[in-house]
Design a protein around this motif. Structure first.
Motif, PDB file in Angstrom:
ATOM      1  N   SER A  60       0.859  -1.187   0.000  1.00 55.62           N
ATOM      2  CA  SER A  60       0.000   0.000   0.000  1.00 55.62           C
ATOM      3  C   SER A  60       0.893   1.233   0.000  1.00 55.62           C
ATOM      4  CB  SER A  60      -0.921   0.011   1.222  1.00 55.62           C
ATOM      5  OG  SER A  60      -1.660   1.225   1.284  1.00 55.62           O
ATOM      6  N   LEU A  61       0.674   2.105  -0.972  1.00 60.06           N
ATOM      7  CA  LEU A  61       1.474   3.323  -1.110  1.00 60.06           C
ATOM      8  C   LEU A  61       0.540   4.527  -1.091  1.00 60.06           C
ATOM      9  CD1 LEU A  61       4.280   4.626  -1.778  1.00 60.06           C
ATOM     10  CD2 LEU A  61       3.613   4.458  -4.183  1.00 60.06           C
ATOM     11  N   THR A  62       0.806   5.458  -0.199  1.00 63.49           N
ATOM     12  CA  THR A  62      -0.018   6.668  -0.123  1.00 63.49           C
ATOM     13  C   THR A  62       0.871   7.898  -0.113  1.00 63.49           C
ATOM     14  OG1 THR A  62      -0.062   6.655   2.304  1.00 63.49           O
ATOM     15  CG2 THR A  62      -1.840   5.483   1.165  1.00 63.49           C
ATOM     16  N   PHE A  63       0.362   8.947  -0.725  1.00 62.84           N
ATOM     17  CA  PHE A  63       1.022  10.245  -0.664  1.00 62.84           C
ATOM     18  C   PHE A  63      -0.025  11.297  -0.339  1.00 62.84           C
ATOM     19  CE2 PHE A  63       2.296  14.294  -2.624  1.00 62.84           C
ATOM     20  CZ  PHE A  63       3.495  14.506  -1.952  1.00 62.84           C
ATOM     21  N   THR A  64       0.221  12.001   0.755  1.00 62.68           N
ATOM     22  CA  THR A  64      -0.680  13.068   1.176  1.00 62.68           C
ATOM     23  C   THR A  64      -0.026  14.399   0.865  1.00 62.68           C
ATOM     24  OG1 THR A  64      -1.515  11.673   2.973  1.00 62.68           O
ATOM     25  CG2 THR A  64      -1.963  14.039   3.106  1.00 62.68           C
ATOM     26  N   PRO A  65      -0.598  15.185  -0.050  1.00 62.36           N
ATOM     27  CA  PRO A  65       0.039  16.446  -0.423  1.00 62.36           C
ATOM     28  C   PRO A  65       0.001  17.460   0.710  1.00 62.36           C
ATOM     29  CG  PRO A  65      -2.115  16.276  -1.442  1.00 62.36           C
ATOM     30  CD  PRO A  65      -1.843  14.952  -0.792  1.00 62.36           C
ATOM     31  N   GLY A  66       0.968  18.350   0.680  1.00 57.07           N
ATOM     32  CA  GLY A  66       1.022  19.422   1.662  1.00 57.07           C
ATOM     33  C   GLY A  66       0.556  20.733   1.083  1.00 57.07           C
ATOM     34  N   THR A  67       0.906  21.788   1.729  1.00 59.96           N
ATOM     35  CA  THR A  67       0.496  23.127   1.282  1.00 59.96           C
ATOM     36  C   THR A  67       1.362  23.646   0.154  1.00 59.96           C
ATOM     37  OG1 THR A  67       1.878  24.073   3.024  1.00 59.96           O
ATOM     38  CG2 THR A  67      -0.445  23.709   3.546  1.00 59.96           C
ATOM     39  N   SER A  68       2.483  22.994  -0.098  1.00 60.78           N
ATOM     40  CA  SER A  68       3.354  23.384  -1.210  1.00 60.78           C
ATOM     41  C   SER A  68       3.828  22.127  -1.918  1.00 60.78           C
ATOM     42  CB  SER A  68       4.547  24.198  -0.697  1.00 60.78           C
ATOM     43  OG  SER A  68       5.332  23.431   0.198  1.00 60.78           O
ATOM     44  N   GLY A  69       4.472  22.276  -3.041  1.00 64.44           N
ATOM     45  CA  GLY A  69       4.977  21.132  -3.771  1.00 64.44           C
ATOM     46  C   GLY A  69       3.883  20.460  -4.590  1.00 64.44           C
ATOM     47  N   VAL A  70       4.005  19.131  -4.776  1.00 62.63           N
ATOM     48  CA  VAL A  70       3.048  18.368  -5.587  1.00 62.63           C
ATOM     49  C   VAL A  70       1.675  18.418  -4.941  1.00 62.63           C
ATOM     50  CG1 VAL A  70       2.507  16.097  -6.516  1.00 62.63           C
ATOM     51  CG2 VAL A  70       4.886  16.855  -6.407  1.00 62.63           C
ATOM     52  N   SER A  71       0.640  18.707  -5.744  1.00 62.18           N
ATOM     53  CA  SER A  71      -0.696  18.897  -5.186  1.00 62.18           C
ATOM     54  C   SER A  71      -1.576  17.658  -5.245  1.00 62.18           C
ATOM     55  CB  SER A  71      -1.405  20.040  -5.921  1.00 62.18           C
ATOM     56  OG  SER A  71      -1.503  19.747  -7.308  1.00 62.18           O
TER      57      SER A  71
END
Length: 214
Positions: A60-71
Motif C-alpha cells: 500500500s502506497l499513499t502520498f498526502t500532499p502538503g500546502t506546497s509542492g506536488v498537489s
C-alpha cells in the motif's frame, strides 16, 4: 519473532516476521507535512520450503500532499512477488561509461567477487541478515602501474539490498573503492562508480563503469 530492517530503493522499511512466516513492514513518514508525506506498507509471507527464494504479499502506497509542492494525492495498492537477487560470486569485466576513468580510458579493469552465506546479526530486540562480500580489483594496460596489479579488498564488505561497496588498498598505500548497484535480478550486470585517490603516475578520480559477469 524477528524485527527486521531492509531497504527498498531509498526507503528504509521496518517490520516484524512472525513465527509462522507472515510479516508486516512500514516506512516512517517520508517527507514533511508542508511538502507532502509518503507512506509505504507491506504485508505478506516469507519464503517457504516449496519456494525458498520468493516473498509474496500486498503493498500500500499513499502520498498526502502538503500546502506546497506536488498537489495530487496517491492511494495505490496491489500484490507483489519478490525473488532473491542471484549471487554475485564471479568475475566482472568493466567498461567505462564516463568521459574520465581513474586508471586511464584504455585500462582493462575487472572485479572478482565472492558472496558468503547470509549471517544473522542480532542487536537487542532487532535482528537482520547481512550478506558478506569479499573481492579483488585487477587493473592492466594502465599508465598508473608498470605492470598489471590485483588489489584485494581491505576489509569484509556486505551487500545491502541491490547495492554493494568495496574498499581496496594498493601496495603503495593508495586507496581505491567501488560503489555499485545490481541492475538485474540475475546479478550479471553491476553499474558503479570506481574511485582512486591517485598513484605516483595518475592523479586519481572517479569513473562510471558497467561491470558484466564473464
Amino acid at each position: 519473532m524477528l524485527t527486521s530492517t531492509v531497504s527498498a530503493e531509498a526507503f528504509p522499511i521496518s517490520g516484524t516476521i512472525a513465527n509462522d512466516g507472515t510479516f508486516q513492514a512500514t516506512t516512517q513518514a517520508i517527507g514533511t507535512p508542508p511538502n507532502g508525506v509518503l507512506m509505504l506498507s507491506l504485508t505478506g509471507s516469507s519464503p517457504r520450503s516449496a519456494t525458498p527464494s520468493t516473498w509474496t504479499g500486498t503493498y500500500s502506497l499513499t502520498f498526502t500532499p502538503g500546502t506546497s509542492g506536488v498537489s495530487c494525492s496517491i492511494a495505490q495498492s496491489g500484490s507483489f512477488v519478490a525473488n532473491a537477487i542471484a549471487s554475485v560470486t564471479g568475475t566482472y569485466t568493466g567498461a567505462v561509461t564516463s568521459v574520465n576513468a581513474p586508471f586511464g580510458m584504455a585500462a582493462d579493469v575487472s572485479v572478482q567477487l565472492t558472496q558468503g552465506a547470509p549471517t544473522l546479526i542480532t542487536r537487542g530486540n532487532t535482528s537482520y541478515y547481512q550478506l558478506p562480500l569479499t573481492g579483488s580489483l585487477t587493473i592492466a594496460n594502465s599508465p598508473c602501474f608498470t605492470a598489471p596489479v590485483t588489489i584485494q579488498a581491505t576489509a569484509p564488505a556486505f551487500i545491502s539490498g541491490d547495492s554493494l561497496q568495496l574498499a581496496f588498498l594498493t601496495t603503495n598505500t593508495q586507496g581505491e573503492g567501488l560503489n555499485g548497484t545490481l541492475t538485474d535480478p540475475t546479478a550479471n550486470t553491476v553499474s558503479g562508480l570506481l574511485a582512486s585517490i591517485g598513484t605516483a603516475s595518475c592523479g586519481g578520480g572517479i569513473g562510471a563503469y558497467t561491470f558484466t559477469r564473464r
